[in-house]
Design an enzyme around this catalytic site. Structure first.
Site, PDB file in Angstrom:
ATOM      1  CG  ASN A   1      -0.175   3.302  19.121  1.00  0.00           C
ATOM      2  OD1 ASN A   1      -0.905   2.358  19.032  1.00  0.00           O
ATOM      3  ND2 ASN A   1       1.294   3.349  18.687  1.00  0.00           N
TER       4      ASN A   1
ATOM      5  N   GLY B   1      -1.301   2.730  13.584  1.00  0.00           N
ATOM      6  CA  GLY B   1      -0.509   2.185  12.480  1.00  0.00           C
ATOM      7  C   GLY B   1      -1.229   2.524  10.974  1.00  0.00           C
TER       8      GLY B   1
ATOM      9  CE  LYS C   1      -4.182  -1.621   2.164  1.00  0.00           C
ATOM     10  NZ  LYS C   1      -5.203  -1.528   3.088  1.00  0.00           N
TER      11      LYS C   1
ATOM     12  CG  ASN D   1      -7.673   1.096  -0.590  1.00  0.00           C
ATOM     13  OD1 ASN D   1      -7.980   2.372  -1.005  1.00  0.00           O
ATOM     14  ND2 ASN D   1      -8.796   0.441  -0.233  1.00  0.00           N
TER      15      ASN D   1
HETATM   16  P1  ATR Z   1      -1.975  -1.787  10.325  1.00  0.00           P
HETATM   17  O1  ATR Z   1      -1.259  -1.266   9.419  1.00  0.00           O
HETATM   18  O2  ATR Z   1      -2.879  -3.077  10.102  1.00  0.00           O
HETATM   19  O3  ATR Z   1      -2.692  -0.797  11.112  1.00  0.00           O
HETATM   20  P2  ATR Z   1       0.577  -1.828  12.005  1.00  0.00           P
HETATM   21  O4  ATR Z   1       1.097  -0.513  11.149  1.00  0.00           O
HETATM   22  O5  ATR Z   1       1.624  -2.627  12.281  1.00  0.00           O
HETATM   23  O6  ATR Z   1      -0.749  -2.385  11.171  1.00  0.00           O
HETATM   24  O7  ATR Z   1      -0.161  -1.139  13.110  1.00  0.00           O
HETATM   25  C1  ATR Z   1      -0.781  -2.122  14.362  1.00  0.00           C
HETATM   26  C2  ATR Z   1      -1.175  -1.294  15.437  1.00  0.00           C
HETATM   27  O8  ATR Z   1      -1.286  -2.092  16.633  1.00  0.00           O
HETATM   28  C3  ATR Z   1      -0.198  -0.373  16.061  1.00  0.00           C
HETATM   29  O9  ATR Z   1      -0.910   0.720  16.565  1.00  0.00           O
HETATM   30  C4  ATR Z   1       0.411  -1.176  17.201  1.00  0.00           C
HETATM   31  O10 ATR Z   1       0.983  -0.582  18.193  1.00  0.00           O
HETATM   32  P3  ATR Z   1       2.410   0.180  18.238  1.00  0.00           P
HETATM   33  O11 ATR Z   1       2.697   1.284  17.321  1.00  0.00           O
HETATM   34  O12 ATR Z   1       3.078   0.361  19.657  1.00  0.00           O
HETATM   35  O13 ATR Z   1       3.258  -1.072  17.779  1.00  0.00           O
HETATM   36  C5  ATR Z   1      -0.781  -1.906  17.737  1.00  0.00           C
HETATM   37  N1  ATR Z   1      -0.498  -3.187  18.233  1.00  0.00           N
HETATM   38  C6  ATR Z   1      -0.122  -4.301  17.649  1.00  0.00           C
HETATM   39  N2  ATR Z   1       0.324  -5.196  18.585  1.00  0.00           N
HETATM   40  C7  ATR Z   1      -0.019  -4.797  19.925  1.00  0.00           C
HETATM   41  C8  ATR Z   1      -0.051  -5.328  21.067  1.00  0.00           C
HETATM   42  N3  ATR Z   1       0.392  -6.638  21.441  1.00  0.00           N
HETATM   43  N4  ATR Z   1      -0.092  -4.451  22.066  1.00  0.00           N
HETATM   44  C9  ATR Z   1      -0.369  -3.203  21.966  1.00  0.00           C
HETATM   45  N5  ATR Z   1      -0.620  -2.530  20.771  1.00  0.00           N
HETATM   46  C10 ATR Z   1      -0.428  -3.430  19.382  1.00  0.00           C
END
Ligand code: ATR
Length: 282
Positions: free
Chosen positions: A152, A130, A67, A88
């Protein structure tokens, strides 16, 4: 004349877009329109875009992990997609490939249909910072929603997201703990992380003990249909939406851009739900 469409991603076998778009073509008697899944790895992306151009493909969707990386490979980018930094949906316009982002717009259309409220004056909290959060946040601000805060796990990421928004906004950044304490301030809470997605269906990103009973909670996950977070929300008297609507509407908006026709949303929902439930589409 026949027209070809598709979706590129890695992995792609799980994508429900082909079944959804092909069924809509069938429903609208666009018999020579076809939509295919294309498994394209990172190192194939540039050749794939050139190939699709050469083959005269009319439009395609772009999913993980392409993307962001596809932007420099396109002829033009819609301003909202440029701001979000992710595409997308690609549309052939006057022999140019133009990139759009229909994820956030799809989220808003779906929410307006399910929640039936004007969002402008609602107090909104987004959980996560994210790619999905960014598309939703920018689209809400672009749509004129005044108050959207973000919490976050990694605070710096939320700060970068808000600082990078080109539209005027007044947003607060919260730790997960702060957000948990202040949930009662929000009328709309949007969960955008992967927490709670199958197979980790018991996980939740935040406790909802402080929400107001009439809060609306959206979890953009649709596998499972009802995450543990949405179950807890219902138990506490909140109304809920899952991520199916966002998925359907991002596809419906792409379909409109390609064909100029609004597809039958209810039919799209049904076909995707059948597909997720394991039954064979028509
Ligand atoms: P996407 O593009 O699908 O949104 P991403 O860019 O990897 O995926 O973002 C994932 C989101 O989920 C982020 O906000 C991430 O938090 P961080 O920025 O701190 O990494 C959050 N996330 C994923 N796993 C997590 C977990 N176990 N606990 C808390 N936040 C989580």
């Amino acid at each position: 004349m026949g027209k070809l469409f598709g979706v590129i991603g890695d992995p792609i076998a799980h994508s429900m877009s082909p079944v959804m778009h092909n069924d809509a073509f069938c429903d609208l008697h666009l018999d020579h329109h076809h939509y295919f899944p294309f498994h394209i790895t990172n190192d194939q992306l540039e050749d794939a875009v050139k190939g699709m151009n050469a083959l005269g493909i009319e439009g395609f969707n772009v999913t993980i992990p392409h993307k962001v990386k596809i932007l420099p490979l396109l002829d033009d980018i819609d301003p909202l997609a440029k701001a979000i930094g992710a595409v997308n949906t690609v549309v052939r316009e006057n022999d140019n490939f133009v990139g759009y982002n229909t994820d956030g717009l799809g989220f808003i259309r779906s929410l307006k249909e399910e929640w039936k409220k004007s969002l402008v004056n609602e107090k909104v909290l987004i959980i996560g910072a994210g790619g999905a959060s960014k598309a939703i946040y920018f689209s809400l601000i672009h749509d004129g929603v005044q108050s959207v805060d973000i919490c976050n796990r990694t605070i710096e990421r939320a700060r970068q997201l808000i600082d990078g928004c080109p539209y005027p906004s007044q947003s607060n950044i919260l730790t997960m703990g702060e957000a948990e304490e202040m949930l009662g301030d929000y009328s709309l809470i949007i969960q955008t992380t992967s927490i709670g997605m199958s197979p980790h269906v018991m996980d939740t990103p935040i406790s909802l003990k402080n929400i107001k009973p009439n809060t609306h909670i959206v979890d953009i996950i649709y596998n499972p249909f009802e995450t543990a977070l949405l179950k807890e929300a219902k138990q506490r008297g909140a109304t809920t939406s899952n991520g199916l609507g966002m998925f359907i509407y991002q596809g419906a908006i792409a379909f409109e851009k390609w064909t100029g026709i609004t597809p039958n949303i209810e039919r799209m929902k049904k076909i995707v739900m059948n597909h997720l439930g394991g039954s064979t589409p028509c």
